[in-house]
Design a protein around this motif. Structure first.
Motif, PDB file in Angstrom:
ATOM      1  N   THR A  23     -18.696   5.319   6.699  1.00  0.00           N
ATOM      2  CA  THR A  23     -18.567   3.468   6.544  1.00  0.00           C
ATOM      3  C   THR A  23     -20.025   3.436   5.663  1.00  0.00           C
ATOM      4  OG1 THR A  23     -16.961   3.175   7.945  1.00  0.00           O
ATOM      5  CG2 THR A  23     -18.297   1.607   7.529  1.00  0.00           C
ATOM      6  N   LYS A  27     -20.879   2.238   1.931  1.00  0.00           N
ATOM      7  CA  LYS A  27     -21.431   0.646   2.046  1.00  0.00           C
ATOM      8  C   LYS A  27     -22.406   0.881   0.871  1.00  0.00           C
ATOM      9  CE  LYS A  27     -19.888  -2.604   5.682  1.00  0.00           C
ATOM     10  NZ  LYS A  27     -19.553  -3.243   4.669  1.00  0.00           N
ATOM     11  N   SER A  31     -22.492  -0.101  -3.108  1.00  0.00           N
ATOM     12  CA  SER A  31     -23.469  -1.546  -4.643  1.00  0.00           C
ATOM     13  C   SER A  31     -23.870  -1.145  -5.008  1.00  0.00           C
ATOM     14  CB  SER A  31     -23.744  -1.823  -2.669  1.00  0.00           C
ATOM     15  OG  SER A  31     -24.735  -0.916  -1.912  1.00  0.00           O
ATOM     16  N   TYR A 101      -9.968   4.391   4.950  1.00  0.00           N
ATOM     17  CA  TYR A 101     -10.288   3.311   3.948  1.00  0.00           C
ATOM     18  C   TYR A 101      -9.188   3.127   2.813  1.00  0.00           C
ATOM     19  CZ  TYR A 101     -15.277   4.538   5.970  1.00  0.00           C
ATOM     20  OH  TYR A 101     -15.311   5.262   6.674  1.00  0.00           O
ATOM     21  N   ASP A 197     -13.863  -2.385 -10.896  1.00  0.00           N
ATOM     22  CA  ASP A 197     -12.340  -3.194 -10.691  1.00  0.00           C
ATOM     23  C   ASP A 197     -12.318  -2.063  -9.149  1.00  0.00           C
ATOM     24  OD1 ASP A 197     -12.202  -5.283 -11.502  1.00  0.00           O
ATOM     25  OD2 ASP A 197     -10.589  -4.298 -13.110  1.00  0.00           O
ATOM     26  N   LYS A 200     -15.138  -1.914  -6.656  1.00  0.00           N
ATOM     27  CA  LYS A 200     -14.606  -3.490  -5.805  1.00  0.00           C
ATOM     28  C   LYS A 200     -13.222  -3.207  -4.580  1.00  0.00           C
ATOM     29  CE  LYS A 200     -16.415  -6.457  -8.857  1.00  0.00           C
ATOM     30  NZ  LYS A 200     -16.558  -7.725  -9.760  1.00  0.00           N
ATOM     31  N   LYS A 201     -12.554  -2.956  -5.196  1.00  0.00           N
ATOM     32  CA  LYS A 201     -11.220  -2.771  -3.889  1.00  0.00           C
ATOM     33  C   LYS A 201     -11.824  -1.580  -3.068  1.00  0.00           C
ATOM     34  CE  LYS A 201      -7.437  -2.275  -6.416  1.00  0.00           C
ATOM     35  NZ  LYS A 201      -5.836  -1.924  -7.214  1.00  0.00           N
ATOM     36  N   GLU A 203     -14.468  -1.077  -1.908  1.00  0.00           N
ATOM     37  CA  GLU A 203     -15.677  -1.748  -1.088  1.00  0.00           C
ATOM     38  C   GLU A 203     -15.637  -2.879  -0.756  1.00  0.00           C
ATOM     39  OE1 GLU A 203     -19.852  -4.024  -2.182  1.00  0.00           O
ATOM     40  OE2 GLU A 203     -17.766  -5.166  -3.710  1.00  0.00           O
ATOM     41  N   GLN A 204     -13.293  -3.453  -0.431  1.00  0.00           N
ATOM     42  CA  GLN A 204     -13.483  -4.008   0.001  1.00  0.00           C
ATOM     43  C   GLN A 204     -12.889  -3.534   1.488  1.00  0.00           C
ATOM     44  OE1 GLN A 204     -10.181  -6.588  -1.889  1.00  0.00           O
ATOM     45  NE2 GLN A 204      -8.586  -6.933   0.254  1.00  0.00           N
ATOM     46  N   TYR A 205     -11.399  -2.369   1.722  1.00  0.00           N
ATOM     47  CA  TYR A 205     -11.230  -1.496   2.169  1.00  0.00           C
ATOM     48  C   TYR A 205     -12.123  -1.259   3.005  1.00  0.00           C
ATOM     49  CZ  TYR A 205      -7.006  -1.240  -0.960  1.00  0.00           C
ATOM     50  OH  TYR A 205      -6.029  -1.532  -1.055  1.00  0.00           O
ATOM     51  N   ASN A 207     -14.942  -2.735   3.732  1.00  0.00           N
ATOM     52  CA  ASN A 207     -15.607  -3.612   4.482  1.00  0.00           C
ATOM     53  C   ASN A 207     -14.993  -4.494   5.489  1.00  0.00           C
ATOM     54  OD1 ASN A 207     -18.212  -3.608   2.734  1.00  0.00           O
ATOM     55  ND2 ASN A 207     -16.632  -5.281   1.517  1.00  0.00           N
ATOM     56  N   GLU A 208     -13.232  -3.445   4.944  1.00  0.00           N
ATOM     57  CA  GLU A 208     -11.661  -4.022   6.125  1.00  0.00           C
ATOM     58  C   GLU A 208     -12.605  -3.025   7.584  1.00  0.00           C
ATOM     59  OE1 GLU A 208      -9.058  -3.677   3.925  1.00  0.00           O
ATOM     60  OE2 GLU A 208      -8.481  -5.515   3.255  1.00  0.00           O
TER      61      GLU A 208
END
Length: 215
Positions: A23, A27, A31, A101, A197, A200-201, A203-205, A207-208
């Motif tokens: 993770t 990250k 980024s 993820y 895109d 970013k998707k 990245e969202q997973y 972060n979750e």
């Protein structure tokens, strides 16, 4: 597997240290790739002044993007090792990562593609082949809004001399894989905005999942 249902995670498990490391790395990779894309789509004048010319500036960030995409790819796509035991462990880790993820080839069609990174990483090998077949060497170029139309036409007509180009007009990367097999695609392109895109998707997973790990 630890993430055994949506919103449900078993923290006390032997995979926990590996999941923290993965993770953290994802990250950083994501980024870094997104920052590089930002610098391609919106040029940084201060950074551009540090390069010999603006093509070098764009190549630096393009190379960065696909280097980090390659590192992301390594976490989700298995490459066979000479060590059978290591390959098996890697496969298990990749399945774990895909589960944690929410990674799938359908949803992340660009991130799953290894060819762009390989083209950039093994540019010299491809240049040798280009020299043998076409008596020339491949390079990198950028198509700008104000580029000479004759130059743009020459690039498009001779893609075999350009392993990868950046088209800033259409916001696309243009690749030519001279080492492709007879049944493989030699010419292909990647939409920079779609790649952004996907990152970013993911990245969202990530972060979750980091929330389950309490990072």
């Amino acid at each position: 597997m630890p993430l055994f249902a949506k919103g449900c995670y078993a923290k006390c498990n032997e995979d926990y240290p590996y999941e923290i490391e993965t993770t953290y790395q994802l990250k950083y990779y994501i980024s870094s790739a997104l920052i590089s894309i930002d610098c391609i789509l919106e040029q940084d004048e201060t950074m551009m002044g540090r390069f010999e010319n603006k093509v070098q500036y764009y190549r630096y960030y393009v190379d960065n993007v696909f280097n980090f995409l390659g590192l992301i790819n390594d976490r989700f796509v298995c490459k066979n090792s000479r060590e059978v035991e290591l390959t098996q462990i890697k496969k298990e880790r990749i399945e774990l990562n895909k589960n944690n993820y929410h990674f799938s080839e359908v949803e992340f069609g660009i991130l799953v593609n290894k060819i762009p990174r390989n083209i950039i990483e093994h540019l010299d090998e491809r240049n040798v082949k280009t020299m043998m077949e076409n008596r020339g060497v491949g390079g990198f170029n950028v198509i700008f809004e104000d580029s000479d139309p004759n130059m743009v036409a020459a690039i498009n007509a001779n893609r075999e001399f350009y392993p990868y180009n950046l088209d800033l007009i259409n916001k696309k990367m243009l690749f030519y894989n001279i080492q492709a097999g007879p049944d493989d695609i030699k010419e292909f392109e990647i939409d920079m905005l779609r790649m952004q895109d996907e990152l970013k998707k993911l990245e969202q997973y990530v972060n979750e999942f980091a929330g389950f790990l309490e990072l």
